[in-house]
Design an enzyme around this catalytic site. Sequence first.
Site, PDB file in Angstrom:
ATOM      1  N   LYS A 241       0.839  -1.211   0.000  1.00 41.17           N
ATOM      2  CA  LYS A 241       0.000   0.000   0.000  1.00 41.17           C
ATOM      3  C   LYS A 241       0.870   1.257   0.000  1.00 41.17           C
ATOM      4  CE  LYS A 241      -1.511   1.509   4.113  1.00 41.17           C
ATOM      5  NZ  LYS A 241      -1.333   2.889   4.591  1.00 41.17           N
ATOM      6  N   ASN A 242       1.860   1.297   0.876  1.00 43.58           N
ATOM      7  CA  ASN A 242       2.628   2.538   1.049  1.00 43.58           C
ATOM      8  C   ASN A 242       3.620   2.800  -0.081  1.00 43.58           C
ATOM      9  OD1 ASN A 242       1.185   3.087   3.291  1.00 43.58           O
ATOM     10  ND2 ASN A 242       2.771   2.519   4.770  1.00 43.58           N
TER      11      ASN A 242
ATOM     12  N   CYS B 280      -3.940  13.026  13.038  1.00 47.63           N
ATOM     13  CA  CYS B 280      -4.677  11.774  12.915  1.00 47.63           C
ATOM     14  C   CYS B 280      -4.459  10.986  14.195  1.00 47.63           C
ATOM     15  CB  CYS B 280      -4.228  10.981  11.699  1.00 47.63           C
ATOM     16  SG  CYS B 280      -2.613  10.273  11.890  1.00 47.63           S
TER      17      CYS B 280
ATOM     18  N   ARG C 139       1.337  14.725  13.117  1.00 44.67           N
ATOM     19  CA  ARG C 139       1.798  14.477  11.754  1.00 44.67           C
ATOM     20  C   ARG C 139       1.735  15.698  10.828  1.00 44.67           C
ATOM     21  NH1 ARG C 139      -0.523   8.908   9.585  1.00 44.67           N
ATOM     22  NH2 ARG C 139       1.324   8.944   8.280  1.00 44.67           N
TER      23      ARG C 139
ATOM     24  N   ASP D 284       5.365   0.606  11.812  1.00 48.94           N
ATOM     25  CA  ASP D 284       4.143  -0.054  11.328  1.00 48.94           C
ATOM     26  C   ASP D 284       4.043  -1.515  11.757  1.00 48.94           C
ATOM     27  OD1 ASP D 284       3.407   2.321  10.173  1.00 48.94           O
ATOM     28  OD2 ASP D 284       3.935   1.756   8.123  1.00 48.94           O
TER      29      ASP D 284
ATOM     30  N   ARG E 142      -8.411  -0.545   4.758  1.00 47.38           N
ATOM     31  CA  ARG E 142      -7.502   0.449   4.181  1.00 47.38           C
ATOM     32  C   ARG E 142      -6.145  -0.158   3.850  1.00 47.38           C
ATOM     33  NH1 ARG E 142      -7.253   6.054   7.250  1.00 47.38           N
ATOM     34  NH2 ARG E 142      -5.835   6.294   5.502  1.00 47.38           N
TER      35      ARG E 142
HETATM   36  C1  EPZ Z   1       4.650   6.933   6.192  1.00 52.30           C
HETATM   37  O1  EPZ Z   1       3.925   8.035   6.740  1.00 52.30           O
HETATM   38  C2  EPZ Z   1       3.699   5.773   6.142  1.00 52.30           C
HETATM   39  N1  EPZ Z   1       2.561   6.120   5.317  1.00 52.30           N
HETATM   40  C3  EPZ Z   1       3.254   5.385   7.545  1.00 52.30           C
HETATM   41  O2  EPZ Z   1       2.441   4.212   7.459  1.00 52.30           O
HETATM   42  C4  EPZ Z   1       4.484   5.044   8.380  1.00 52.30           C
HETATM   43  O3  EPZ Z   1       4.094   4.783   9.716  1.00 52.30           O
HETATM   44  C5  EPZ Z   1       5.462   6.238   8.361  1.00 52.30           C
HETATM   45  O4  EPZ Z   1       5.778   6.587   6.986  1.00 52.30           O
HETATM   46  C6  EPZ Z   1       6.767   5.960   9.090  1.00 52.30           C
HETATM   47  O5  EPZ Z   1       7.397   4.846   8.536  1.00 52.30           O
HETATM   48  C7  EPZ Z   1       2.653   6.050   3.990  1.00 52.30           C
HETATM   49  O6  EPZ Z   1       3.681   5.700   3.429  1.00 52.30           O
HETATM   50  C8  EPZ Z   1       1.434   6.402   3.205  1.00 52.30           C
HETATM   51  P1  EPZ Z   1       6.877  10.356   8.020  1.00 52.30           P
HETATM   52  P2  EPZ Z   1       4.509   9.519   6.663  1.00 52.30           P
HETATM   53  O7  EPZ Z   1       6.773  11.613   7.232  1.00 52.30           O
HETATM   54  O8  EPZ Z   1       5.223   9.664   5.368  1.00 52.30           O
HETATM   55  C9  EPZ Z   1       7.139  13.704  11.457  1.00 52.30           C
HETATM   56  C10 EPZ Z   1       0.550   2.839   7.957  1.00 52.30           C
HETATM   57  O9  EPZ Z   1       0.069   2.303   8.986  1.00 52.30           O
HETATM   58  N2  EPZ Z   1       7.012  14.704  10.383  1.00 52.30           N
HETATM   59  O10 EPZ Z   1       8.055   9.481   7.787  1.00 52.30           O
HETATM   60  O11 EPZ Z   1       3.401  10.443   6.974  1.00 52.30           O
HETATM   61  C11 EPZ Z   1       5.868  12.883  11.631  1.00 52.30           C
HETATM   62  O12 EPZ Z   1       4.912  13.566  12.412  1.00 52.30           O
HETATM   63  C12 EPZ Z   1       1.094   4.246   7.982  1.00 52.30           C
HETATM   64  O13 EPZ Z   1       0.575   2.275   6.847  1.00 52.30           O
HETATM   65  C13 EPZ Z   1       7.092  16.043  10.676  1.00 52.30           C
HETATM   66  O14 EPZ Z   1       7.257  16.445  11.836  1.00 52.30           O
HETATM   67  O15 EPZ Z   1       5.541   9.486   7.846  1.00 52.30           O
HETATM   68  C14 EPZ Z   1       6.404  11.633  12.268  1.00 52.30           C
HETATM   69  O16 EPZ Z   1       6.553  11.813  13.632  1.00 52.30           O
HETATM   70  C15 EPZ Z   1       0.789   5.017   9.181  1.00 52.30           C
HETATM   71  N3  EPZ Z   1       6.949  16.957   9.646  1.00 52.30           N
HETATM   72  C16 EPZ Z   1       7.779  11.457  11.611  1.00 52.30           C
HETATM   73  O17 EPZ Z   1       8.114  12.756  11.088  1.00 52.30           O
HETATM   74  C17 EPZ Z   1       6.783  16.567   8.360  1.00 52.30           C
HETATM   75  O18 EPZ Z   1       6.657  17.433   7.484  1.00 52.30           O
HETATM   76  C18 EPZ Z   1       7.834  10.466  10.463  1.00 52.30           C
HETATM   77  O19 EPZ Z   1       6.778  10.724   9.550  1.00 52.30           O
HETATM   78  C19 EPZ Z   1       6.718  15.189   8.061  1.00 52.30           C
HETATM   79  C20 EPZ Z   1       6.839  14.267   9.098  1.00 52.30           C
END
Ligand code: EPZ
Length: 428
Positions: free
Chosen positions: A22-23, A125, A130, A315, A407
Amino acid sequence: MDRILIRGGNPLNGTIHISGAKNAALPLLATCLLSEQPLVLSNLPHLADISTMAHLLSELGVDISMDGGAGNGGNIGRVFRLDAGPVNSTTAPYDLVRKMRASVLVLGPLLARFGKARVSLPGGCAIGTRPVDLHIKALQQMGAEIELDEGYIEASAPDGLKGAHIVFPMVTVGGTENLLMAATLADGETVLANAAREPEVTDLANCLVAMGAEIDGIGTDTLRIQGMKTLHGAEYSVVPDRIETGTYAVAAAVCGGELTLLDTRLELIDSVAEVLRNAGVEIVEVDGGIRVRRSDDGLKGIDVMTEPYPGFPTDMQAQLMVLMAVAEGASMITETIFENRYMHVPELSRMGANVNVHGASAIVRGRSSLHGAEVMATDLRASVSLVLAGLAADGETTINRVYHLDRGYERLGEKLSACGADIKRLKD
Ligand code: EPZ
């Protein structure tokens, strides 16, 4: 709303075909926006999030035709032909972005190809606040003008994006993906340092290369992209879902029996396999996948911290907790990626798990005998951890809010019941 009913205690034996990730699929779908020519994606999982992204793309004007998959146990995934030639809108509306945060992945490609984009801010969320500030700052470094107006990211770059040297202050998967896509059509070279190295990012980079992009350092934390005037069409197959693979590996471990997981690769779950092996799970590579069973010595508690790839994935944290709950001894799980990713704990406790959360860490005292209960969860991985607990528990478990599972897990009930699980979906 549909529910899932599980009568626990059955060992799992058989073969499960792992779906496309999915991701990985979500950013790959957004990639079509970068070219006037069609992108054909195969091995797409049949999931609600994929339909949401397809809906968003068609709202933007992408012409999508679909082709079902057959063979391989009826599971080679779906094939989409995405033609972004006719795109006539650069607005991703609130209604769609609110349903799925990954919608923000259209920002980079829209801005790069059309010089403007209006994308609703995703908001927080269940697993944390996030923000997308790192996506925005990095695009500004590439010359984009960005304002936040009435809940929308209003971005413009009338003369196109310019190559830049971007150092992400923390690892962000979505941020890396958005910028990687944007940089392929920028003027000059872009360097993304401290980039995410997740296999889904690598899959995206490989697809972009198939579309004519020039990217060095794929699979490392420094990506170097030479911007091109245009990208062309391509055909690309989505990488197997490493989280689905890990989830079924935990299912085999907590239920007993032996599962063969096909259409996946051991190397995608290196860190998960290492943790599971240390916890007493046998994992061997077989032709086309892996075989998993609990070792004869049983499961034992170990300490694990979630980290960006190649570390242990956030995850898989909720699923691992179920394994730790039934293992011998205590363990400590520390969540370092999201600030609020323990919503499964109160529900697992109601099923008999002995877990205490202290800040970012959860102490799990093992050897709980889990018992069935009526439970619900507020996100995808928390929900699947309740399925795993239900499969391992004595008695009946009813899981509410099944839409979270829809999802991210393709044909979950079907895959598990074919291996001996007593799991049913109750329609309301
Ligand atoms: C991706 O989310 C995945 N989603 C998530 O999978 C996964 O948990 C996550 O990466 C971490 O591996 C998809 O790929 C669609 P990040 P993403 O940006 O890209 C902070 C699932 O269950 N951050 O790597 O949104 C953020 O808040 C899902 O399939 C900022 O502060 O994750 C988090 O604490 C849930 N500012 C950390 O970084 C930003 O602009 C990592 O988030 C971006 C992120």
